[in-house]
Design a protein around this motif. Structure first.
Motif, short mmCIF file in Angstrom:
data_model
loop_
_atom_site.label_atom_id
_atom_site.label_comp_id
_atom_site.label_asym_id
_atom_site.label_seq_id
_atom_site.Cartn_x
_atom_site.Cartn_y
_atom_site.Cartn_z
N ARG A 180 0.97 -1.07 -0.04
CA ARG A 180 0.12 0.08 0.21
C ARG A 180 0.79 1.11 -0.07
NH1 ARG A 180 -0.73 2.60 5.01
NH2 ARG A 180 0.27 1.56 6.73
N PHE A 181 0.15 2.33 -0.20
CA PHE A 181 0.80 3.71 -0.27
C PHE A 181 0.24 4.39 0.80
CE2 PHE A 181 -2.38 4.23 -3.49
CZ PHE A 181 -2.48 5.76 -3.03
N TYR A 182 0.89 5.62 1.25
CA TYR A 182 0.36 6.59 2.24
C TYR A 182 0.73 8.01 1.96
CZ TYR A 182 4.59 5.68 4.75
OH TYR A 182 5.87 5.88 5.19
N HIS A 183 0.01 8.95 2.44
CA HIS A 183 0.58 10.26 2.11
C HIS A 183 1.33 10.87 3.27
CE1 HIS A 183 0.17 14.58 1.91
NE2 HIS A 183 0.65 14.38 0.44
N CYS A 184 2.33 11.34 3.29
CA CYS A 184 3.31 11.75 4.37
C CYS A 184 3.21 13.38 4.57
CB CYS A 184 4.53 11.31 4.33
SG CYS A 184 5.63 11.96 5.55
N ASN A 185 2.54 13.98 5.59
CA ASN A 185 2.35 15.12 5.73
C ASN A 185 3.70 16.07 6.00
OD1 ASN A 185 -0.69 15.10 5.62
ND2 ASN A 185 -0.78 14.90 7.52
N LYS A 186 4.63 15.26 6.56
CA LYS A 186 6.01 16.05 6.75
C LYS A 186 6.64 16.25 5.45
CE LYS A 186 6.35 15.99 11.49
NZ LYS A 186 6.61 17.07 12.34
N CYS A 187 6.45 15.18 4.57
CA CYS A 187 7.36 15.29 3.02
C CYS A 187 6.76 15.86 2.09
CB CYS A 187 7.86 13.67 2.84
SG CYS A 187 8.93 13.00 3.92
N CYS A 188 5.12 15.91 2.27
CA CYS A 188 4.16 16.34 1.37
C CYS A 188 4.26 15.43 0.00
CB CYS A 188 4.57 17.79 1.04
SG CYS A 188 4.03 19.08 2.46
N SER A 189 4.42 14.20 0.37
CA SER A 189 4.74 13.14 -0.66
C SER A 189 3.97 11.92 -0.46
CB SER A 189 6.18 12.93 -1.22
OG SER A 189 6.80 12.50 -0.11
N TYR A 190 4.18 11.15 -1.23
CA TYR A 190 3.63 9.56 -0.95
C TYR A 190 4.84 8.85 -0.58
CZ TYR A 190 -0.84 11.50 -2.60
OH TYR A 190 -1.80 12.30 -2.64
N HIS A 191 4.52 7.79 0.22
CA HIS A 191 5.43 6.79 0.48
C HIS A 191 4.81 5.05 0.23
CE1 HIS A 191 8.34 9.44 2.29
NE2 HIS A 191 7.49 9.79 3.14
N THR A 192 5.58 4.27 0.04
CA THR A 192 5.10 2.88 -0.14
C THR A 192 5.40 1.96 0.91
OG1 THR A 192 6.86 2.14 -1.39
CG2 THR A 192 4.81 2.98 -2.52
N THR A 193 4.69 1.00 1.40
CA THR A 193 5.18 0.30 2.61
C THR A 193 4.67 -1.08 2.33
OG1 THR A 193 4.89 0.06 5.05
CG2 THR A 193 3.01 0.70 3.76
N SER A 194 5.49 -2.32 2.92
CA SER A 194 5.07 -3.49 2.96
C SER A 194 4.43 -4.02 4.09
CB SER A 194 6.56 -4.33 3.26
OG SER A 194 6.93 -4.14 4.08
#
Length: 82
Positions: A60-74
């Motif tokens: 899945r992915f999620y939005h990171c408010n600190k980076c103002c971008s999306y990250h993916t995770t396992s």
């Protein structure tokens, strides 16, 4: 002018190159929220494509408010106990 017809193999390779270019991370940077380096995707579409072509390693992915971008995770999304 003659049109060159592409073989199925050439068409598959061309499609793979387009997908890889779209799903590439914008950069690999330090995330202050996670306190480590993470891939950053500027759009949901790029993050979704990264998951689609990850061979199951990311779910899945999620939005990171600190980076103002999306990250993916396992890690799968945790259910909230009620």
């Amino acid at each position: 002018m003659t049109l060159k017809h592409k073989s199925p193999k050439e068409l598959r390779e061309e499609k793979r190159r387009r997908i890889v270019n779209v799903s590439k991370s914008d950069n690999y940077l330090y995330c202050p929220d996670a306190h480590k380096n993470k891939f950053n995707y500027s759009t949901e579409k790029k993050a979704q494509l990264a998951i689609q072509y990850s061979n199951g390693s990311t779910v899945r992915f999620y939005h990171c408010n600190k980076c103002c971008s999306y990250h993916t995770t396992s890690k799968p999304l945790r259910e909230v106990d009620t």
